[in-house]
Motif scaffolding. Structure first.
Motif, PDB file in Angstrom:
ATOM      1  N   VAL A   9      51.050  88.289 -36.201  1.00 15.81           N
ATOM      2  CA  VAL A   9      50.553  87.435 -37.284  1.00 15.81           C
ATOM      3  C   VAL A   9      50.528  86.008 -36.760  1.00 15.81           C
ATOM      4  N   HIS A  10      49.361  85.411 -36.720  1.00 14.68           N
ATOM      5  CA  HIS A  10      49.225  84.078 -36.133  1.00 14.68           C
ATOM      6  C   HIS A  10      49.816  82.996 -37.031  1.00 14.68           C
ATOM      7  N   THR A  11      50.184  81.892 -36.429  1.00 13.12           N
ATOM      8  CA  THR A  11      50.662  80.731 -37.173  1.00 13.12           C
ATOM      9  C   THR A  11      49.581  80.289 -38.156  1.00 13.12           C
ATOM     10  N   GLY A  12      50.013  79.860 -39.323  1.00 10.68           N
ATOM     11  CA  GLY A  12      49.055  79.399 -40.327  1.00 10.68           C
ATOM     12  C   GLY A  12      48.692  80.440 -41.353  1.00 10.68           C
ATOM     13  N   LEU A  13      49.230  81.664 -41.177  1.00  7.44           N
ATOM     14  CA  LEU A  13      48.995  82.711 -42.183  1.00  7.44           C
ATOM     15  C   LEU A  13      50.212  82.832 -43.100  1.00  7.44           C
ATOM     16  N   ILE A  14      49.952  82.841 -44.403  1.00  9.52           N
ATOM     17  CA  ILE A  14      51.000  83.057 -45.391  1.00  9.52           C
ATOM     18  C   ILE A  14      51.119  84.561 -45.608  1.00  9.52           C
ATOM     19  N   GLN A  15      52.340  85.047 -45.690  1.00  7.43           N
ATOM     20  CA  GLN A  15      52.579  86.477 -45.885  1.00  7.43           C
ATOM     21  C   GLN A  15      53.135  86.715 -47.294  1.00  7.43           C
ATOM     22  N   PHE A  16      52.469  87.591 -48.032  1.00  7.11           N
ATOM     23  CA  PHE A  16      52.965  88.057 -49.325  1.00  7.11           C
ATOM     24  C   PHE A  16      53.274  89.546 -49.188  1.00  7.11           C
ATOM     25  N   HIS A  17      54.496  89.937 -49.490  1.00  4.87           N
ATOM     26  CA  HIS A  17      54.892  91.344 -49.403  1.00  4.87           C
ATOM     27  C   HIS A  17      55.364  91.823 -50.780  1.00  4.87           C
ATOM     28  N   PRO A  21      55.040  77.084 -40.699  1.00  6.48           N
ATOM     29  CA  PRO A  21      53.964  76.401 -39.975  1.00  6.48           C
ATOM     30  C   PRO A  21      54.315  76.064 -38.529  1.00  6.48           C
ATOM     31  N   GLN A  22      55.594  76.225 -38.173  1.00  7.36           N
ATOM     32  CA  GLN A  22      56.051  75.815 -36.843  1.00  7.36           C
ATOM     33  C   GLN A  22      56.002  76.947 -35.816  1.00  7.36           C
ATOM     34  N   LYS A  23      56.041  78.190 -36.273  1.00  5.51           N
ATOM     35  CA  LYS A  23      56.102  79.300 -35.327  1.00  5.51           C
ATOM     36  C   LYS A  23      55.464  80.550 -35.925  1.00  5.51           C
ATOM     37  N   ILE A  48      46.546  79.429 -44.545  1.00  3.90           N
ATOM     38  CA  ILE A  48      46.931  78.274 -45.351  1.00  3.90           C
ATOM     39  C   ILE A  48      45.694  77.465 -45.736  1.00  3.90           C
ATOM     40  N   LYS A  49      44.676  77.468 -44.840  1.00  6.02           N
ATOM     41  CA  LYS A  49      43.439  76.739 -45.129  1.00  6.02           C
ATOM     42  C   LYS A  49      42.730  77.322 -46.342  1.00  6.02           C
ATOM     43  N   LYS A  50      42.566  78.659 -46.355  1.00  2.45           N
ATOM     44  CA  LYS A  50      41.929  79.303 -47.504  1.00  2.45           C
ATOM     45  C   LYS A  50      42.766  79.111 -48.759  1.00  2.45           C
ATOM     46  N   PHE A  51      44.080  79.207 -48.589  1.00  2.00           N
ATOM     47  CA  PHE A  51      44.981  79.080 -49.731  1.00  2.00           C
ATOM     48  C   PHE A  51      44.884  77.695 -50.356  1.00  2.00           C
ATOM     49  N   HIS A  52      44.836  76.646 -49.526  1.00  2.00           N
ATOM     50  CA  HIS A  52      44.659  75.289 -50.038  1.00  2.00           C
ATOM     51  C   HIS A  52      43.358  75.182 -50.817  1.00  2.00           C
TER      52      HIS A  52
END
Length: 288
Positions: free
Chosen positions: A32-40, A71-73, A94-98
Motif C-alpha cells: 500500500v503506497h504512501t498517501g493512501l488512507i485505509q478503512f477496514h 503520511p510519513q511511511k 488522500i488527494k481524492k479524499f480531500h
C-alpha cells in the motif's frame, strides 16, 4: 473455502473483500503506497494487522472499523484473517479524499491543517446503517455488467456513513433498524438459516426463534442483506455448492444432498438457474 477479491473502482479508490469461511487463519499481504488512507470493516469474526516485522499488531473485531493513515511511511497490508471471518477494506488516496470532503475538513480530525502531516489510527463502531451497506457489498446479486458502478456507489455511501456520526439516514425508511438489538436478531436469523441450509426453518418459526415479528424479519432481512430470507439462502447454497465442487472431494449427488436437495435433478436445475450451466459442465470447463 476462503476468497479474496480486489475491485478497482477508480485509479486511487480500491475495494478489497476478504471472506474466510474455512477453519484456518488466512494470511494476506499487499503493498500500500504512501498517501493512501485505509478503512477496514469487520463484518464477522476478527482479523489482525501486523506492522514493523511483527513487532506491533492491531486487532479488528466484529462490528468494528479501523482507519489507518500515515503520511510519513508506507503501511503495507499484512493481515491475519481468523476462521469464519469477513472483512471489507477500502483504500482511497488522500488527494481524492480531500476532494470529497474539503468543505467539511474541519469535522474530520486527520484532515485538519494541524494534523495534515501526522499519522492517524482510529477505531469506531460499525453503525446499523453501515452494516446494511457492508452486507450489501458482500451479497451482490445484480448483473455483472454493472458490478463496478454498484461498488463505486456503495463505496462512497460507506465513506459518507463512516463520517456521519450524528444522524442515521435509514431511520425514516426502516425505523426498527436503528435498534442495534434488532440488527443482531437479523444477523442471528441469517446464521440460523445458513447453519440449517439443508432443512431451513419456516419464516414464522425463524421469526419466533430470533424474537422478531414476521413483518420485521422480512423487511429487515431484505434491508440488510438485499434479498428475501430464502432468496439469500438460495444464493448462499449455490455458492457453497460451487465451492464444494471446486474442492474435488464430492460428486454432484453428494453436493446436492449436503445442501438439501433430495434428488440430483432438482440440484442440477437450481445450479443451472444460478450459474447458467450444470454442475457437470461447470467441472468440465474448470478442468480445461
Amino acid at each position: 473455502m476462503s476468497a479474496t477479491e480486489e475491485i478497482k473502482i477508480e485509479e486511487d479508490f480500491i475495494l478489497l473483500r476478504f471472506q474466510n469461511d474455512s477453519e484456518e487463519t488466512v494470511r494476506f499481504e499487499r503493498q500500500v503506497h504512501t498517501g493512501l488512507i485505509q478503512f477496514h470493516f469487520g463484518l464477522k469474526g476478527s482479523a489482525k494487522f501486523i506492522f514493523n516485522q511483527g513487532n506491533y499488531a492491531l486487532e479488528l473485531k466484529e462490528e468494528k472499523s479501523l482507519l489507518l493513515y500515515n503520511p510519513q511511511k508506507e503501511l503495507p497490508l499484512q493481515m491475519e484473517i481468523a476462521p469464519k471471518s469477513w472483512v471489507i477494506t477500502v483504500l482511497v488516496s488522500i488527494k481524492k479524499f480531500h476532494g470529497l470532503f474539503s468543505e467539511q475538513a474541519e469535522h474530520i480530525p486527520f484532515l485538519s491543517e494541524e494534523n495534515s502531516d501526522k499519522k492517524y489510527y482510529g477505531e469506531e463502531n460499525i453503525s446499523p446503517s453501515m452494516a446494511i451497506v457492508l452486507n450489501q457489498m458482500f451479497h451482490y446479486t445484480l448483473n455483472p455488467s454493472i458490478k463496478n458502478m454498484y461498488y463505486k456507489g456503495k463505496g462512497y455511501e460507506l465513506l459518507s456513513l463512516f463520517f456521519n456520526r450524528n444522524e442515521d439516514p435509514n431511520a425514516e425508511q426502516c425505523p426498527f433498524l436503528i435498534d442495534e438489538e434488532n440488527v443482531k436478531k437479523l444477523k442471528k436469523a441469517k446464521e440460523i438459516v445458513i447453519a440449517n441450509m439443508a432443512e431451513p426453518p419456516g419464516l414464522q418459526e425463524l421469526a419466533d426463534e430470533v424474537g422478531l415479528n414476521l413483518k420485521k424479519l422480512k423487511m429487515g432481512f431484505k434491508q440488510i442483506y438485499g434479498d428475501t430470507v430464502y432468496g439469500f439462502l438460495f444464493d448462499y447454497k449455490m455458492e457453497y455448492a460451487r465451492r464444494l465442487l471446486d474442492s474435488g472431494s464430492y460428486n454432484v449427488n453428494e453436493v446436492g444432498l449436503k445442501i438439501g436437495y433430495s434428488t440430483a435433478s432438482h440440484f442440477i436445475a437450481a445450479f443451472k438457474k444460478k450459474f447458467g450451466t450444470t454442475p457437470k459442465k461447470y467441472l468440465l470447463e474448470k478442468s480445461i
